[in-house]
Design a protein around this motif. Structure first.
Motif, PDB file in Angstrom:
ATOM      1  N   HIS A   1      16.165  -6.949  -1.874  1.00 30.62           N
ATOM      2  CA  HIS A   1      15.386  -6.949  -2.558  1.00 30.62           C
ATOM      3  C   HIS A   1      14.045  -5.679  -2.542  1.00 30.62           C
ATOM      4  N   VAL A   2      13.133  -6.304  -3.122  1.00 29.24           N
ATOM      5  CA  VAL A   2      12.309  -4.783  -3.558  1.00 29.24           C
ATOM      6  C   VAL A   2      10.340  -5.582  -3.139  1.00 29.24           C
ATOM      7  N   GLY A   3      10.618  -5.305  -2.687  1.00 32.17           N
ATOM      8  CA  GLY A   3       8.521  -5.281  -1.691  1.00 32.17           C
ATOM      9  C   GLY A   3       8.085  -3.457  -2.223  1.00 32.17           C
ATOM     10  N   CYS A   4       7.576  -3.290  -1.729  1.00 30.69           N
ATOM     11  CA  CYS A   4       6.943  -2.088  -1.728  1.00 30.69           C
ATOM     12  C   CYS A   4       6.674  -1.151  -2.600  1.00 30.69           C
ATOM     13  N   GLU A   5       7.627  -0.696  -2.700  1.00 27.30           N
ATOM     14  CA  GLU A   5       8.280  -0.091  -3.944  1.00 27.30           C
ATOM     15  C   GLU A   5       7.861   1.862  -3.046  1.00 27.30           C
TER      16      GLU A   5
ATOM     17  N   VAL B   1       8.664   2.104   2.302  1.00 26.61           N
ATOM     18  CA  VAL B   1       8.141   1.418   3.634  1.00 26.61           C
ATOM     19  C   VAL B   1       8.844   0.794   4.086  1.00 26.61           C
ATOM     20  N   CYS B   2       8.941  -0.927   3.064  1.00 26.28           N
ATOM     21  CA  CYS B   2       9.263  -1.568   4.008  1.00 26.28           C
ATOM     22  C   CYS B   2      11.035  -2.018   4.453  1.00 26.28           C
ATOM     23  N   GLY B   3      11.860  -1.514   3.967  1.00 22.11           N
ATOM     24  CA  GLY B   3      13.274  -1.858   3.871  1.00 22.11           C
ATOM     25  C   GLY B   3      13.735  -2.439   3.721  1.00 22.11           C
ATOM     26  N   ALA B   4      12.960  -3.502   2.564  1.00 20.97           N
ATOM     27  CA  ALA B   4      13.497  -5.044   1.748  1.00 20.97           C
ATOM     28  C   ALA B   4      14.259  -4.097   0.948  1.00 20.97           C
ATOM     29  N   CYS B   5      14.149  -3.130   0.282  1.00 22.09           N
ATOM     30  CA  CYS B   5      15.796  -2.363  -1.318  1.00 22.09           C
ATOM     31  C   CYS B   5      16.882  -2.144  -0.075  1.00 22.09           C
TER      32      CYS B   5
ATOM     33  N   ALA C   1      20.141   3.240   2.830  1.00 21.62           N
ATOM     34  CA  ALA C   1      19.222   4.390   1.801  1.00 21.62           C
ATOM     35  C   ALA C   1      18.298   3.239   1.838  1.00 21.62           C
ATOM     36  N   ARG C   2      17.214   3.584   0.960  1.00 23.02           N
ATOM     37  CA  ARG C   2      15.874   2.860   0.356  1.00 23.02           C
ATOM     38  C   ARG C   2      16.342   3.165  -1.265  1.00 23.02           C
ATOM     39  N   SER C   3      17.014   1.638  -2.150  1.00 19.77           N
ATOM     40  CA  SER C   3      17.050   2.388  -2.943  1.00 19.77           C
ATOM     41  C   SER C   3      16.255   2.092  -4.046  1.00 19.77           C
TER      42      SER C   3
HETATM   43 FE1  FES Z   1       9.499  -2.070   0.773  1.00 21.94          FE
HETATM   44 FE2  FES Z   1      11.548  -0.235  -1.208  1.00 21.94          FE
HETATM   45  S1  FES Z   1      10.534  -2.202  -2.033  1.00 21.94           S
HETATM   46  S2  FES Z   1      11.007   0.471   0.884  1.00 21.94           S
END
Ligand code: FES
Ligand code: FES
Length: 385
Positions: free
Chosen positions: A37-41, A44-48, A57-59
């Motif tokens: 998933h892509v949240g904050c881009e 920060v959020c870790g969804a990715c 790792a943060r993709s």
């Molecule tokens: Fe939030 Fe990558 S989308 S850390």
């Protein structure tokens, strides 16, 4: 366009990609692996979160082309994995998800955590999982699920929280949540530990180094005025200094997060050794986050005598809402950016230019900024007398 070859969930994938395509977009749009998933881009959020060569790792902040030859594992790639199956069941049983947006990243991070450390207590789980944000659940179910599965996979044996024994950046083993090595390597000086022993239990340690294009005497003289240092530090303001005690504030901005820290400290300088120590603390009154920090710095002459290496060790304890950003990769990435910005501003200011300290263009300040707010706000004091 660039040719990319990498392994995704055990399969070799070749594709032509735009050089600026994010790994998260490549996985979702190019490979139809939509569990990422892509949240904050903004990291920060870790969804990715995915695994790159086996490490979280943060993709969203890794270009696809940076992963040439690497092994990527998404949540789909852990389908059928016994530990992941237990985690998925526990997340369901403990009501650890509502909208589910954070869940893939949570599962990947939890899988990595249990694989590395087995069963941990609630405090340790909260700390280790601090790089993954959930806006729905309040975290109770998530922590309970991870604790349940950790105990199961450790035969009921809970390991001691790996807090006091931490080394390097953040707590526990250093986990590269960011892949910004090329930027981090801008710093030419090697970080060294200036502290005499390990950090206090519960504290984390951060080591940074950067070079200034001036001889050591000039750098020392410049650092002797805390106002000079504050002028090079993004968002920092010096509010009081009596030759020993110092007070200041710092605005922190990291993507959607803003905070304003006020703090005070005391410093001691050793002019003969060109080193100093600051002990300080501060708080963001509005957000409720607090930080304590001990900062040590050392100036070392460069090989040619024309440059000076600045080596800084920071031991810090962060509490409150911003403590969730204490995860290793975030800290390291932030510190690298901050060091570079500080060094750039310092070099510019010492050669008669405008310090122009501004982190916005480099991504703002994170978690540690809190820490570093005091810390570095402290740095100004450190270097002064
Ligand atoms: Fe939030 Fe990558 S989308 S850390
Ligand atoms: Fe909605 Fe975590 S369940 S963000």
């Amino acid at each position: 366009m660039a040719m990319l070859e990498l392994t995704i969930n055990g399969k070799v994938v070749r594709a032509e990609v735009e050089p600026r395509l994010q790994l998260s977009d490549f996985l979702r749009d190019g490979q139809n692996l939509t569990a990422t998933h892509v949240g904050c881009e903004q990291g920060v959020c870790g969804a990715c979160t995915v695994l790159i060569d086996g490490k979280p790792a943060r993709s969203c902040i890794s270009y696809a082309v940076q992963n040439q030859g690497r092994e990527i594992t998404t949540l789909e790639g852990l389908n059928g994995d016994p530990l992941m199956q237990d985690l998925q069941q526990a997340f369901t049983g403990q009501h650890a998800l509502q909208c589910g947006y954070c869940t893939p990243g949570m599962l990947i991070s939890a899988h990595d955590l249990i694989s590395r450390k087995g069963a941990l207590d609630e405090a340790a789980i909260r700390h280790e999982m601090s790089g993954n944000l959930c806006r729905c659940t309040g975290y109770m179910g998530i922590v309970a699920a991870i604790r349940e599965v950790g105990l199961k996979h450790s035969n009921g044996q809970q390991m001691a929280p790996n807090i006091s024994g931490n080394t390097g950046f953040g707590l526990g083993r250093e986990v590269p949540a960011f892949d910004l090595a090329a930027e981090a390597e801008v710093h030419t000086a090697a970080a060294v530990s200036l502290a005499s022993g390990p950090p206090e239990p519960g504290w984390a340690r951060l080591e940074q180094a950067f070079s200034v294009g001036q001889d050591m005497e000039a750098v020392w003289q410049y650092f002797s005025d805390p106002a000079n240092i504050a002028g090079c530090f993004p968002g920092a303001r010096l509010t009081a200094f009596d030759g020993q005690d110092i007070a200041g504030s710092m605005d922190v901005k990291f993507g959607p997060i803003t905070a304003s820290f006020s703090g005070s400290g005391r410093f001691d300088l050793d002019a003969a050794r060109r080193r100093g120590v600051l002990q300080g603390s501060g708080a963001d009154k509005r957000g409720g986050s607090r930080v304590k920090a001990n900062v040590s710095f050392l100036l070392v002459p460069g090989d040619d005598g024309l440059r000076t290496d600045v080596k800084v060790t920071v031991d810090y304890l962060l509490s409150g809402p911003l403590a969730q950003f204490g995860r290793a990769g975030l800290v390291r990435e932030f510190a690298s950016r901050l060091s570079r910005q500080f060094a750039d501003n310092l070099n510019r200011a010492m050669t008669g230019g405008d310090a122009g300290a501004d982190m916005d263009g480099a991504g703002g300040i994170s978690i540690i900024s809190t820490t570093l707010s005091i810390i570095w706000a402290g740095i100004r004091s450190l270097f002064s007398r």
